[in-house]
Design a protein around this motif. Structure first.
Motif, PDB file in Angstrom:
ATOM      1  N   GLN A  14     -38.067  26.003 -70.813  1.00  0.00           N
ATOM      2  CA  GLN A  14     -38.995  25.479 -69.819  1.00  0.00           C
ATOM      3  C   GLN A  14     -39.319  24.044 -70.234  1.00  0.00           C
ATOM      4  O   GLN A  14     -39.651  23.789 -71.399  1.00  0.00           O
ATOM      5  CB  GLN A  14     -40.278  26.311 -69.772  1.00  0.00           C
ATOM      6  CG  GLN A  14     -41.324  25.788 -68.794  1.00  0.00           C
ATOM      7  CD  GLN A  14     -42.655  26.513 -68.931  1.00  0.00           C
ATOM      8  OE1 GLN A  14     -42.898  27.227 -69.907  1.00  0.00           O
ATOM      9  NE2 GLN A  14     -43.529  26.320 -67.959  1.00  0.00           N
ATOM     10  N   THR A  15     -39.221  23.097 -69.318  1.00  0.00           N
ATOM     11  CA  THR A  15     -39.429  21.693 -69.661  1.00  0.00           C
ATOM     12  C   THR A  15     -40.420  21.037 -68.699  1.00  0.00           C
ATOM     13  O   THR A  15     -40.558  21.460 -67.547  1.00  0.00           O
ATOM     14  CB  THR A  15     -38.107  20.904 -69.623  1.00  0.00           C
ATOM     15  OG1 THR A  15     -37.622  20.862 -68.280  1.00  0.00           O
ATOM     16  CG2 THR A  15     -37.056  21.533 -70.523  1.00  0.00           C
ATOM     17  N   TRP A  16     -41.098  20.021 -69.196  1.00  0.00           N
ATOM     18  CA  TRP A  16     -41.934  19.176 -68.348  1.00  0.00           C
ATOM     19  C   TRP A  16     -42.177  17.847 -69.072  1.00  0.00           C
ATOM     20  O   TRP A  16     -42.040  17.760 -70.293  1.00  0.00           O
ATOM     21  CB  TRP A  16     -43.264  19.851 -68.000  1.00  0.00           C
ATOM     22  CG  TRP A  16     -44.201  20.063 -69.154  1.00  0.00           C
ATOM     23  CD1 TRP A  16     -45.105  19.193 -69.681  1.00  0.00           C
ATOM     24  CD2 TRP A  16     -44.331  21.272 -69.941  1.00  0.00           C
ATOM     25  NE1 TRP A  16     -45.798  19.754 -70.730  1.00  0.00           N
ATOM     26  CE2 TRP A  16     -45.340  21.027 -70.904  1.00  0.00           C
ATOM     27  CE3 TRP A  16     -43.704  22.518 -69.903  1.00  0.00           C
ATOM     28  CZ2 TRP A  16     -45.719  21.995 -71.833  1.00  0.00           C
ATOM     29  CZ3 TRP A  16     -44.087  23.465 -70.829  1.00  0.00           C
ATOM     30  CH2 TRP A  16     -45.083  23.215 -71.771  1.00  0.00           C
ATOM     31  N   ASP A  17     -42.518  16.829 -68.306  1.00  0.00           N
ATOM     32  CA  ASP A  17     -42.877  15.525 -68.854  1.00  0.00           C
ATOM     33  C   ASP A  17     -44.392  15.393 -68.836  1.00  0.00           C
ATOM     34  O   ASP A  17     -45.053  15.787 -67.866  1.00  0.00           O
ATOM     35  CB  ASP A  17     -42.248  14.400 -68.030  1.00  0.00           C
ATOM     36  CG  ASP A  17     -40.734  14.391 -68.120  1.00  0.00           C
ATOM     37  OD1 ASP A  17     -40.228  14.165 -69.228  1.00  0.00           O
ATOM     38  OD2 ASP A  17     -40.072  14.628 -67.092  1.00  0.00           O
ATOM     39  N   VAL A  18     -44.946  14.836 -69.889  1.00  0.00           N
ATOM     40  CA  VAL A  18     -46.390  14.656 -69.959  1.00  0.00           C
ATOM     41  C   VAL A  18     -46.698  13.269 -70.515  1.00  0.00           C
ATOM     42  O   VAL A  18     -46.016  12.788 -71.425  1.00  0.00           O
ATOM     43  CB  VAL A  18     -47.046  15.754 -70.833  1.00  0.00           C
ATOM     44  CG1 VAL A  18     -46.564  15.695 -72.279  1.00  0.00           C
ATOM     45  CG2 VAL A  18     -48.570  15.667 -70.774  1.00  0.00           C
ATOM     46  N   THR A  19     -47.695  12.607 -69.932  1.00  0.00           N
ATOM     47  CA  THR A  19     -48.132  11.302 -70.426  1.00  0.00           C
ATOM     48  C   THR A  19     -49.302  11.478 -71.375  1.00  0.00           C
ATOM     49  O   THR A  19     -49.934  12.553 -71.416  1.00  0.00           O
ATOM     50  CB  THR A  19     -48.555  10.383 -69.268  1.00  0.00           C
ATOM     51  OG1 THR A  19     -49.739  10.935 -68.655  1.00  0.00           O
ATOM     52  CG2 THR A  19     -47.453  10.250 -68.231  1.00  0.00           C
ATOM     53  N   GLU A  20     -49.611  10.423 -72.101  1.00  0.00           N
ATOM     54  CA  GLU A  20     -50.728  10.490 -73.043  1.00  0.00           C
ATOM     55  C   GLU A  20     -52.035  10.764 -72.309  1.00  0.00           C
ATOM     56  O   GLU A  20     -52.848  11.577 -72.748  1.00  0.00           O
ATOM     57  CB  GLU A  20     -50.825   9.183 -73.832  1.00  0.00           C
ATOM     58  CG  GLU A  20     -51.920   9.197 -74.882  1.00  0.00           C
ATOM     59  CD  GLU A  20     -51.940   7.945 -75.736  1.00  0.00           C
ATOM     60  OE1 GLU A  20     -52.911   7.768 -76.508  1.00  0.00           O
ATOM     61  OE2 GLU A  20     -50.998   7.147 -75.640  1.00  0.00           O
ATOM     62  N   ASP A  21     -52.245  10.095 -71.178  1.00  0.00           N
ATOM     63  CA  ASP A  21     -53.486  10.295 -70.418  1.00  0.00           C
ATOM     64  C   ASP A  21     -53.599  11.722 -69.895  1.00  0.00           C
ATOM     65  O   ASP A  21     -54.683  12.327 -69.946  1.00  0.00           O
ATOM     66  CB  ASP A  21     -53.545   9.311 -69.244  1.00  0.00           C
ATOM     67  CG  ASP A  21     -53.779   7.866 -69.701  1.00  0.00           C
ATOM     68  OD1 ASP A  21     -54.213   7.687 -70.852  1.00  0.00           O
ATOM     69  OD2 ASP A  21     -53.510   6.953 -68.901  1.00  0.00           O
ATOM     70  N   GLU A  22     -52.491  12.278 -69.407  1.00  0.00           N
ATOM     71  CA  GLU A  22     -52.509  13.646 -68.880  1.00  0.00           C
ATOM     72  C   GLU A  22     -52.832  14.656 -69.975  1.00  0.00           C
ATOM     73  O   GLU A  22     -53.635  15.577 -69.781  1.00  0.00           O
ATOM     74  CB  GLU A  22     -51.155  13.988 -68.252  1.00  0.00           C
ATOM     75  CG  GLU A  22     -50.869  13.263 -66.948  1.00  0.00           C
ATOM     76  CD  GLU A  22     -49.434  13.430 -66.491  1.00  0.00           C
ATOM     77  OE1 GLU A  22     -49.163  13.161 -65.305  1.00  0.00           O
ATOM     78  OE2 GLU A  22     -48.573  13.825 -67.325  1.00  0.00           O
ATOM     79  N   ALA A  23     -52.199  14.491 -71.127  1.00  0.00           N
ATOM     80  CA  ALA A  23     -52.425  15.421 -72.234  1.00  0.00           C
ATOM     81  C   ALA A  23     -53.866  15.339 -72.727  1.00  0.00           C
ATOM     82  O   ALA A  23     -54.514  16.374 -72.966  1.00  0.00           O
ATOM     83  CB  ALA A  23     -51.463  15.120 -73.373  1.00  0.00           C
ATOM     84  N   GLU A  24     -54.386  14.133 -72.848  1.00  0.00           N
ATOM     85  CA  GLU A  24     -55.756  13.984 -73.352  1.00  0.00           C
ATOM     86  C   GLU A  24     -56.766  14.543 -72.368  1.00  0.00           C
ATOM     87  O   GLU A  24     -57.740  15.198 -72.766  1.00  0.00           O
ATOM     88  CB  GLU A  24     -56.073  12.521 -73.641  1.00  0.00           C
ATOM     89  CG  GLU A  24     -57.462  12.337 -74.231  1.00  0.00           C
ATOM     90  CD  GLU A  24     -57.678  10.976 -74.859  1.00  0.00           C
ATOM     91  OE1 GLU A  24     -58.833  10.714 -75.275  1.00  0.00           O
ATOM     92  OE2 GLU A  24     -56.732  10.183 -74.945  1.00  0.00           O
ATOM     93  N   GLU A  25     -56.547  14.334 -71.072  1.00  0.00           N
ATOM     94  CA  GLU A  25     -57.465  14.865 -70.064  1.00  0.00           C
ATOM     95  C   GLU A  25     -57.502  16.396 -70.111  1.00  0.00           C
ATOM     96  O   GLU A  25     -58.571  17.008 -70.022  1.00  0.00           O
ATOM     97  CB  GLU A  25     -57.039  14.400 -68.676  1.00  0.00           C
ATOM     98  CG  GLU A  25     -57.961  14.881 -67.562  1.00  0.00           C
ATOM     99  CD  GLU A  25     -57.506  14.412 -66.184  1.00  0.00           C
ATOM    100  OE1 GLU A  25     -58.172  14.781 -65.194  1.00  0.00           O
ATOM    101  OE2 GLU A  25     -56.496  13.690 -66.101  1.00  0.00           O
ATOM    102  N   GLU A  26     -56.335  17.012 -70.279  1.00  0.00           N
ATOM    103  CA  GLU A  26     -56.291  18.469 -70.355  1.00  0.00           C
ATOM    104  C   GLU A  26     -57.033  18.984 -71.581  1.00  0.00           C
ATOM    105  O   GLU A  26     -57.836  19.920 -71.493  1.00  0.00           O
ATOM    106  CB  GLU A  26     -54.838  18.963 -70.385  1.00  0.00           C
ATOM    107  CG  GLU A  26     -54.743  20.480 -70.492  1.00  0.00           C
ATOM    108  CD  GLU A  26     -53.313  20.981 -70.505  1.00  0.00           C
ATOM    109  OE1 GLU A  26     -53.104  22.170 -70.204  1.00  0.00           O
ATOM    110  OE2 GLU A  26     -52.396  20.193 -70.829  1.00  0.00           O
ATOM    111  N   LEU A  27     -56.777  18.363 -72.737  1.00  0.00           N
ATOM    112  CA  LEU A  27     -57.424  18.827 -73.969  1.00  0.00           C
ATOM    113  C   LEU A  27     -58.925  18.598 -73.917  1.00  0.00           C
ATOM    114  O   LEU A  27     -59.707  19.427 -74.405  1.00  0.00           O
ATOM    115  CB  LEU A  27     -56.826  18.119 -75.179  1.00  0.00           C
ATOM    116  CG  LEU A  27     -55.340  18.359 -75.453  1.00  0.00           C
ATOM    117  CD1 LEU A  27     -54.965  17.832 -76.832  1.00  0.00           C
ATOM    118  CD2 LEU A  27     -54.974  19.819 -75.356  1.00  0.00           C
TER     119      LEU A  27
END
Length: 345
Positions: free
Chosen positions: A152-165
């Motif tokens: 399973q793959t996906w692309d994630v940006t720094e802003d997206e990852a930080e917002e989720e966490l």
């Protein structure tokens, strides 16, 4: 607050989740899979660790290694620790963990799992740590499911990852109430969790919002009622299992519990020498063999040990072994399972 990325999927489902550190066969097998994957890619040698590794896990590790080699854009870096420092509403949070593999170009991140589950929060935490450390804007995540050899793959940006966490951690910091979920069986708080206890009490007292029209399983004839009963039963099951575990520990420490005593049961006996057992039993080999069971997994392993030299791979040896045995192979009835629908992202 200090957190591990591996706990984040569970915390996203229940803010009160706390990882249970007890080891079990599944976690130990997973640890060995990761060790073999690292060693195999580091040395090119496939060594089985102490404690062994099932045939399925061995095939999964080899598949994962090949997948990484085919998709990475730089040299692989295995088990390089990451550390994330978050400021969530003025509170400092540290998240530390170790992803299985990334490449030197910082374009790909890999983690070997077994069965399908939502690992997005965990892998995005790893990705955020890597992006913060390398000043990379985005990264491609690869979750490698060894059970059925699918990625399973996906692309994630720094802003997206930080917002989720930030969102996940904020709910934990705000001490939001527990939410019984699929992770209850792995939670250290399950024995004392008020949310689970409420559901046990609901069965006894018939609380309105969890009350069932009928508690006799065979008499529930409405699908919506049955779904509610199933949710309730699974929540109670996690609480019951936790109570059994902690009750045994307390009984051993205190010499029993009121109304209960500690009683040891003999370990399961097994035969260590089949040939000797035939001779000592006085039975004919034909009579003896009728009560014996053969593990297909063990048979495939022995087939490869003795005849593997004539095959291109263990998988090819296994396929031919199964082909030879097909006339006398019997498949049992399929197992029917009820799996909760995944929530749409």
């Amino acid at each position: 607050m200090n957190l591990r990325p591996s706990s984040l999927p569970a915390i996203s489902a229940c803010p009160q989740y706390q990882a249970d550190e007890r080891e079990n066969d599944d976690t130990n097998e997973g640890t060995r899979r990761h060790a073999v994957l690292h060693h195999y890619n580091l040395t090119g040698e496939f060594e089985i660790p102490e404690g062994g590794l099932t045939d399925e896990s061995q095939e999964a590790v080899k598949w994962a290694s090949e997948y990484i080699d085919m998709t990475r854009s730089g040299a692989p870096i295995f088990e390089s620790k990451i550390a994330i420092m978050l400021n969530v509403d003025g509170q400092a949070v540290t998240i530390e963990g170790t992803p299985d593999c990334r490449d030197t170009d910082t374009r790909n991140l890999y983690d070997l799992k077994w069965r399908h589950r939502d690992y997005r929060a965990q892998l995005n935490a790893y990705a955020l740590g890597i992006m913060q450390d390398t000043f990379t804007d985005s990264i491609k995540v690869h979750v490698l499911y060894g059970y059925d050899k699918r990625a399973q793959t996906w692309d994630v940006t720094e802003d997206e990852a930080e917002e989720e966490l930030q969102g996940i951690v904020r709910r934990a910091l705000n001490n939001e109430p527990a939410n019984p979920c699929d992770y209850c069986g792995w939670c250290a708080k399950s024995a004392t969790c008020p949310a689970l206890a409420e559901r046990v009490e609901a069965v006894r007292s018939g609380r309105e919002d969890w009350n069932l029209a009928n508690y006799h399983a065979s008499q529930i004839d409405n699908p919506a009622e049955m779904a509610k009963a199933l949710e309730l039963a699974r929540a109670i099951k996690a609480w019951v299992e936790a109570i059994e575990y902690h009750a045994r520990r307390m009984a051993l420490k205190n010499g029993g519990l009121p109304g209960f005593k500690v009683q040891n049961r003999s370990g399961k006996k097994s035969i260590t020498d089949i040939a000797q057992a035939v001779a000592l039993s006085g039975l004919s080999p034909d009579d003896f063999i009728r009560i014996c069971n053969v593990s297909l997994g063990d048979l495939k392993k022995l087939h490869h040990e003795k005849l593997g030299g004539s095959y291109t791979s263990k998988a090819a040896s296994d396929r031919d072994c199964l082909r030879k045995l097909e006339p006398i192979t019997e498949t049992g009835e399929p197992v029917v399972m009820l799996v909760k629908n995944r929530k749409e992202k």
